[in-house]
Design an enzyme around this catalytic site. Structure first.
Site, short mmCIF file in Angstrom:
data_model
loop_
_atom_site.label_atom_id
_atom_site.label_comp_id
_atom_site.label_asym_id
_atom_site.label_seq_id
_atom_site.Cartn_x
_atom_site.Cartn_y
_atom_site.Cartn_z
N ASN A 179 4.58 11.39 -9.12
CA ASN A 179 4.63 12.86 -9.02
C ASN A 179 5.18 13.49 -10.30
OD1 ASN A 179 3.63 13.35 -6.38
ND2 ASN A 179 5.54 12.56 -5.55
N ASP A 216 8.34 12.07 -0.34
CA ASP A 216 9.13 10.84 -0.48
C ASP A 216 10.56 11.11 0.01
OD1 ASP A 216 7.25 11.22 -2.98
OD2 ASP A 216 7.46 9.06 -2.75
N THR A 230 6.00 4.58 -1.46
CA THR A 230 5.39 5.87 -1.14
C THR A 230 4.93 6.61 -2.39
OG1 THR A 230 7.58 6.90 -1.13
CG2 THR A 230 6.71 6.15 1.00
N ASP A 290 8.24 8.04 -5.61
CA ASP A 290 8.19 8.94 -6.77
C ASP A 290 8.61 10.36 -6.34
OD1 ASP A 290 4.63 9.85 -6.80
OD2 ASP A 290 5.95 9.35 -5.12
N HIS A 336 3.07 13.32 3.96
CA HIS A 336 2.37 12.04 3.79
C HIS A 336 3.32 10.82 3.91
CE1 HIS A 336 -1.09 14.28 2.11
NE2 HIS A 336 -0.24 14.91 1.34
N ASP A 337 4.34 10.81 3.06
CA ASP A 337 5.13 9.59 2.88
C ASP A 337 5.93 9.19 4.12
OD1 ASP A 337 5.81 10.50 -0.56
OD2 ASP A 337 4.16 9.36 0.32
N PHE A 380 -4.01 10.32 -4.64
CA PHE A 380 -3.18 10.34 -5.85
C PHE A 380 -2.49 9.00 -6.13
CE2 PHE A 380 -0.73 12.35 -9.13
CZ PHE A 380 0.55 11.79 -9.06
N ASN A 381 -1.77 8.45 -5.17
CA ASN A 381 -0.97 7.25 -5.44
C ASN A 381 -1.83 6.09 -5.93
OD1 ASN A 381 1.41 8.48 -4.69
ND2 ASN A 381 1.40 7.68 -2.61
O1 RIB Z 1 -1.36 11.87 -2.07
C1 RIB Z 1 -0.06 12.03 -1.54
C2 RIB Z 1 0.91 11.16 -2.25
O2 RIB Z 1 0.99 11.53 -3.62
C3 RIB Z 1 2.35 11.29 -1.71
O3 RIB Z 1 3.00 10.06 -1.84
C4 RIB Z 1 2.96 12.30 -2.64
O4 RIB Z 1 4.39 12.14 -2.76
C5 RIB Z 1 2.31 11.94 -3.94
O5 RIB Z 1 3.02 10.83 -4.49
CA CA Z 2 5.12 9.94 -3.02
#
Ligand code: RIB
Ligand code: CA
Length: 313
Positions: A40, A16, A124, A11, A238-239, A165-166
């Site tokens: 996102n 990403d 991701t 996203d 993160h990703d 979040f994801n």
């Molecule tokens: O919490 C971090 C994640 O949420 C990452 O994948 C970032 O791109 C958002 O999608």
């Molecule tokens: Ca992401």
């Protein structure tokens, strides 16, 4: 060396985008397809961002648009983190290719059906497309070698105290994926918040001195603005950890745990709950990454940035 065949699903989203820059520069990986998911930003924006990223890095493989909303839950987007476009910051090229004439789930199914070997999925963002694939094509589960995902956290969340979040965006999809029996590498907040890229690293990346490196440094600068306002010393990319786990697992510490996803509740919806003590007596379903050599991770991104100078020659 046998390359690892993968499908990227995300996203974009700054992290990403950086994950895809790393994947595309990695000789260990063979990217078979790229798909967008909503997270996102809306699916329209993440799809446009996907196409611009692929154009920028010269990644021309079958590319498709994903589901426009989570399986059941109401969509959540993150403009405070990634901006109104979902990828605010440096100017990017307009797409120089068309999407394939099928959606993300059907493209993934086609790739799996036609592949001579098992394929690794690298989501991701929210797991909506992956779950939809498993629901629509259960017969293709055996063609999936593993899922290296960014999502969750077995100690804390970032969108609520309990949920990352994801996973929170589509907990029902995450539950389907974690219950699927497909081997999972989970890059959750436990490791991704240690995968911190500092301003001095941004400049090492920029010093690679090519257009992609410059954009990556600018993405990091933008991503860092939000995190600095939250008290972070750098940008947690993160990703990119989900990609790095496939190419350099030796820089990480992984623990085998049985992980389940909470899909209900006022306070804990979207939590990824690890059975640390094995009280449920269930076989672990995930390699949960708990630690990383931060400097080695940063060096991976620097080397990836340099790659784009070499291919341009
Ligand atoms: O919490 C971090 C994640 O949420 C990452 O994948 C970032 O791109 C958002 O999608
Ligand atoms: Ca992401």
């Amino acid at each position: 060396m046998n390359k690892i065949p993968i499908i990227l699903d995300g996203d974009p989203g700054h992290d990403d985008a950086i994950a895809w820059v790393l994947a595309n520069a990695s000789k260990e990986l063979d990217i078979l397809a790229v798909t967008s998911c909503c997270g996102n930003q809306t699916i329209e924006k993440t799809t446009y961002n996907m196409m611009r990223i692929c154009t920028l890095i010269g990644l021309h493989v079958p590319t498709a648009k994903g589901r426009k909303r989570p399986l059941i839950s109401e969509p959540i987007i993150a403009p405070t983190v990634h901006g109104e476009s979902g990828l605010d910051g440096p100017a990017l090229p307009e797409p120089d290719f068309e999407l394939v004439q099928m959606d993300a789930v059907e493209l993934m199914a086609k790739i799996l059906r036609e592949s001579k070997e098992q394929v690794t999925l690298v989501p991701t963002g929210p797991l909506t497309n992956i779950a939809a694939l498993l629901l629509a094509h259960p017969e293709l589960k055996e063609k999936i070698k593993q899922i290296s995902l960014m999502g969750g956290g077995v100690q804390y969340g970032n969108w609520t105290p309990a949920a990352e979040f994801n996973i929170l965006v589509d907990p029902e999809a995450a539950d389907i994926v974690f219950s699927s029996g497909i081997p999972i590498i989970m890059a959750g907040l436990d490791v991704t918040e240690k995968a911190m890229i500092f301003p001095e690293d941004f400049e090492r990346i920029r010093a690679a001195g090519n257009p992609v490196a410059s954009v990556v440094a600018d993405w990091l600068e933008f991503f860092y603005q939000f995190h600095r306002s939250m008290g972070y010393e750098g940008a947690p990319v993160h990703d990119a950890v989900a990609v790095a786990a496939l190419i350099h697992p030796e820089i990480m510490q992984m623990e085998d745990y049985y992980v389940e996803v909470e899909t209900e509740g006022d306070f804990c919806k979207g939590a990824t709950v690890a059975d640390f003590r094995g009280v449920l007596g269930k076989k672990p379903n995930a390699k949960v990454i708990m630690g990383i050599d931060r400097k080695a991770f940063a060096d991976l991104l620097v080397e990836a940035a340099k790659y784009y100078g070499e291919v341009a020659k």
